[in-house]
Design a protein around this motif. Structure first.
Motif, mmCIF file in Angstrom:
data_model
loop_
_atom_site.group_PDB
_atom_site.id
_atom_site.type_symbol
_atom_site.label_atom_id
_atom_site.label_comp_id
_atom_site.label_asym_id
_atom_site.label_seq_id
_atom_site.Cartn_x
_atom_site.Cartn_y
_atom_site.Cartn_z
ATOM 1 N N LEU A 222 0.842 -1.201 0.000
ATOM 2 C CA LEU A 222 0.000 0.000 0.000
ATOM 3 C C LEU A 222 0.876 1.249 0.000
ATOM 4 N N ASN A 223 1.932 1.211 0.828
ATOM 5 C CA ASN A 223 2.857 2.334 0.943
ATOM 6 C C ASN A 223 3.527 2.624 -0.386
ATOM 7 N N ILE A 224 3.922 1.537 -1.073
ATOM 8 C CA ILE A 224 4.597 1.712 -2.362
ATOM 9 C C ILE A 224 3.657 2.413 -3.340
ATOM 10 N N ILE A 225 2.414 1.931 -3.391
ATOM 11 C CA ILE A 225 1.465 2.512 -4.342
ATOM 12 C C ILE A 225 1.210 3.983 -4.008
ATOM 13 N N GLU A 226 1.054 4.255 -2.693
ATOM 14 C CA GLU A 226 0.760 5.630 -2.288
ATOM 15 C C GLU A 226 1.938 6.566 -2.547
ATOM 16 N N SER A 227 3.160 6.039 -2.408
ATOM 17 C CA SER A 227 4.336 6.922 -2.542
ATOM 18 C C SER A 227 5.024 6.758 -3.882
ATOM 19 N N MET A 228 4.292 6.274 -4.884
ATOM 20 C CA MET A 228 4.917 5.977 -6.174
ATOM 21 C C MET A 228 5.689 7.173 -6.724
ATOM 22 N N GLY A 229 5.114 8.369 -6.601
ATOM 23 C CA GLY A 229 5.772 9.567 -7.141
ATOM 24 C C GLY A 229 7.133 9.782 -6.504
ATOM 25 N N VAL A 230 7.185 9.667 -5.173
ATOM 26 C CA VAL A 230 8.438 9.900 -4.448
ATOM 27 C C VAL A 230 9.444 8.819 -4.823
ATOM 28 N N ILE A 231 8.996 7.553 -4.844
ATOM 29 C CA ILE A 231 9.899 6.443 -5.153
ATOM 30 C C ILE A 231 10.541 6.652 -6.524
ATOM 31 N N LYS A 232 9.712 7.011 -7.487
ATOM 32 C CA LYS A 232 10.239 7.174 -8.849
ATOM 33 C C LYS A 232 11.173 8.377 -8.930
ATOM 34 N N SER A 233 10.782 9.499 -8.307
ATOM 35 C CA SER A 233 11.608 10.690 -8.464
ATOM 36 C C SER A 233 12.958 10.526 -7.778
ATOM 37 N N GLU A 240 13.008 -0.279 -2.530
ATOM 38 C CA GLU A 240 11.672 -0.715 -2.122
ATOM 39 C C GLU A 240 11.479 -2.203 -2.429
ATOM 40 N N ALA A 241 11.975 -2.621 -3.609
ATOM 41 C CA ALA A 241 11.828 -4.029 -3.978
ATOM 42 C C ALA A 241 12.595 -4.897 -2.990
ATOM 43 N N ALA A 242 13.783 -4.428 -2.569
ATOM 44 C CA ALA A 242 14.582 -5.217 -1.631
ATOM 45 C C ALA A 242 13.874 -5.342 -0.287
ATOM 46 N N LYS A 243 13.225 -4.255 0.140
ATOM 47 C CA LYS A 243 12.492 -4.304 1.420
ATOM 48 C C LYS A 243 11.396 -5.364 1.359
ATOM 49 N N GLN A 244 10.659 -5.353 0.227
ATOM 50 C CA GLN A 244 9.584 -6.332 0.063
ATOM 51 C C GLN A 244 10.146 -7.752 0.007
ATOM 52 N N ALA A 245 11.298 -7.892 -0.679
ATOM 53 C CA ALA A 245 11.881 -9.229 -0.831
ATOM 54 C C ALA A 245 12.245 -9.792 0.544
#
Ligand code: ADP
Length: 618
Positions: A222-233, A240-245
């Protein structure tokens, strides 16, 4: 949410609290129980039929006059009609029992939700700022509570009860046929319980750990989807992928571990069950061989089949144990919400001058003079937000509250709207202490526009009408016009029928203002009403607020100097204290915090250059 803690509520407590929710369906319950009993009786039919059939066929084979096909056909016909007839009946009974059981579960679940919604609507605002009552946590507590409580009802009426009744009946039949066989069957039961207890102990904590990781995982996504703009910029996709892994790794390991334990014990239980069956076969065969009274070849089948009915519910013990443990944990949080009596908002009975309790007060009867004397206020979290605050809000005038962020301005509005009670000191409206005012009447007389949007999912029209449900379509349109949102709304494909959540922040703000126009209250609190608006909209809103201000009591919180200097009276707050007061011009002359804020604001607006720019055009 973290994994829930161990529960303090016992099974007795759980059932006692659940009982009032089940009793309205007592007739449904009686019907379910009757069907359950019928179903359990039918579960034994196979064993009885097989017993008789084997003995009859056996007798037929040893008949003195020789084997007769006609007799064999008769026996087979009777057996098949009984068995088929029983299956049809059993299917009907099971269907009825399940549908009634589900009906009880669904209704109990509905009643639990209704009760909890009714309940939280009555709570004081303070309840929602308590630690652990944040929206997400409260929602999880409610969802989990309702789910596990209705599961308990389902487990009991649909799963456990029929199985246990059938087990008891089967055991009774076994004892009635032969006490020794009954005893052997009974002896297996404690072994099952013992294995289940061992399994329970090994699994303890694992389920909750798995649940906790699962929550973290879904929260993470949910956090990833909500913060997509920040993650990409920031190009942080890999991080993020490593955290999920890492979380997935943990979850996989936990799931495998629980499965390993569970399969091991399930296997053990099946093994014990097989030993039980073997023991029963050996014992019954032995009894037949020694020609024990009442024993026949048919009885071997009879006991083996009955024993399968005895062991069936015991295999489910573990799941029931887990579900009940969950229910105990979540029920505690859930019933905690229902029984939080001290959190219910208290209301006075005063409904305005000369108004009887049963009458509705006319809005004009409220003047709007608020007096705060030595008010102290601390939020439930412990923040001491207001200190020895004394101020008067004059009726029919505009009072501005000024101060840096966190000074306590919004807190004052929260207290005036009776969302919170002061720790000490007094607040009166028109000379009557606020707690003596009927809360509903008080709030009918107050219009509140907050900085944050407060738009519900639904159409724009419904959102505006929230201010006054009986308003006509024309009145809604008029309110929208006065809030300068009409033109933008009619330009939308669905006009006033569009989803309000699709509007921009500034447009939503104007919907909230339109709602207040419709409510038309004598007292208005504006908490940064133009914070999210563009310059043109700010000016439009300022104009319409100026229009509605006439003859009303207005309290405005704003960082916009243009709005502040228009006020009649000014209070300057600093960390919960009132440090300056007077008309804007007076307070500016005094120097101090207000002058600092005012000058900084003018500098940040680059007033000199603005003046030069506007001068050029002149
Ligand atoms: P202002 O409106 O002047 O920016 P507030 O009245 O919102 O300030 O806040 C005053 C203080 O109270 C701040 O320290 C803030 O963190 C705290 N506060 C505000 N609302 C809550 C709340 N619901 N629960 C706990 N503390 C709060």
């Amino acid at each position: 949410m973290s994994a829930p803690a161990e529960s303090k509520m016992g099974i007795g407590g759980l059932l006692r609290r659940l009982l009032p929710f089940v009793t309205p369906y007592r007739w449904l319950l009686v019907a379910t129980l009757t069907l359950t009993f019928l179903g359990s009786l039918m579960a034994q039919v196979n064993a009885v039929v097989l017993d008789r059939a084997v003995d009859r066929i056996n007798a037929l084979l040893h008949l003195e006059g020789g084997f007769q096909w006609s007799e064999a056909a008769r026996i087979l016909l009777v057996i098949s009609s009984i068995l088929l007839g029983k299956e049809v009946l059993a299917a009907l009974v099971t269907f009825g029992q399940r549908i009634f059981g589900e009906k009880i579960r669904i209704h109990v679940s509905r009643d639990l939700s209704l009760r909890v919604v009714d309940r939280i609507l009555t709570f004081r605002m303070a309840y929602f700022s308590l630690d652990g009552n944040e929206p997400g946590k409260l929602q999880t507590r409610i969802d989990r509570g309702i789910m596990s409580l209705s599961n308990t009802v389902k487990n009991f009426f649909i799963d456990i009860l029929p199985l246990f009744t059938s087990a008891v009946l089967a055991l009774v039949l076994m004892y009635a046929a032969n006490v020794y066989v009954g005893l052997v069957a009974t002896a297996i039961i404690p072994v099952y319980f013992w294995i289940t207890a061992l399994q329970g102990r090994r699994m303890k904590g694992w389920r909750h750990r798995v649940f906790g990781t699962h929550q973290q995982l879904s929260h993470g996504i949910l956090n990833i989807i909500e913060s997509m703009g920040v993650i990409k910029s920031f190009n942080r996709q890999r991080v993020e992928a490593a955290k999920q892994a890492a979380l997935q790794e943990q979850s996989t390991e936990q799931q495998m571990q629980t499965r390993r334990i569970s399969f091991l014990y399930e296997g053990l239980k099946t093994f014990v069950e097989q030993i039980g069956t073997v023991l029963i076969i050996i014992l019954t065969a032995y009894l037949v061989l020694i020609d024990y009274p009442g024993m026949s070849i048919g009885k071997i089948m009879y006991h083996v089949m009955l024993f399968a009915n005895v062991s069936a519910p015991i295999r489910q013990l573990h799941r029931i144990y887990d579900d009940l443990n969950d229910a105990l944990v979540y029920a505690e949080g859930f019933f905690g919400i229902l029984s939080a009596d001290q959190e219910v908002e208290t209301s006075g009975t005063y409904r305005g001058p000369g108004i009887q309790k049963s009458e509705t007060s006319s809005q004009k009867s409220v003047q709007g003079r608020f007096e705060l004397r030595h008010v102290e206020f601390t939020y439930p979290s412990g923040t001491h937000a207001l200190r020895d605050l004394t101020m008067t809000i004059e009726p029919g005038r505009t009072t501005a509250l000024v101060g840096l962020s966190g000074a306590g301005k919004s807190t004052i509005v929260n207290l005036l709207d009776k969302f919170y009670q002061p720790d000490s000191g007094t607040i009166t409206l028109d000379g009557i202490p606020l707690q003596e005012w009927d809360t509903q009447v008080l709030r009918e007389n107050i219009g509140l526009v907050l900085q944050k949007n407060h738009i519900f999912s639904g159409t724009i029209e419904d959102n505006i009408r929230y201010g006054r449900p009986d308003a006509t379509h024309e009145e809604v349109l008029e309110a929208a016009r006065r809030a300068y949102i009409y033109d933008q709304v009619v330009a939308l494909p669905d006009g006033f029928g569009s989803n309000a959540l699709q509007l921009s922040g500034g447009q939503q703000q104007r919907i909230a203002i339109a709602r207040m126009f419709l409510k038309d209250p004598p007292i208005i609190f504006l908490d940064e009403p133009t914070a999210s608006l563009d310059a043109i909209a700010t000016e439009q809103i300022k104009n319409s607020i100026d229009a509605i201000k006439q003859g009303r009591t207005v309290v405005v919180i704003s960082h916009n100097i243009g709005q502040i200097i228009d006020s009649d009276m000014l209070y300057v707050l600093d960390t919960g204290h009132c440090v300056q007061s007077g008309s804007p011009a007076e307070v500016y002359r005094q120097g101090g915090l207000y002058k600092d804020i005012f000058d900084a604001s003018a500098r940040s607006m680059n007033v000199d250059k603005i003046a030069m720019t506007t001068g050029i055009s002149e």
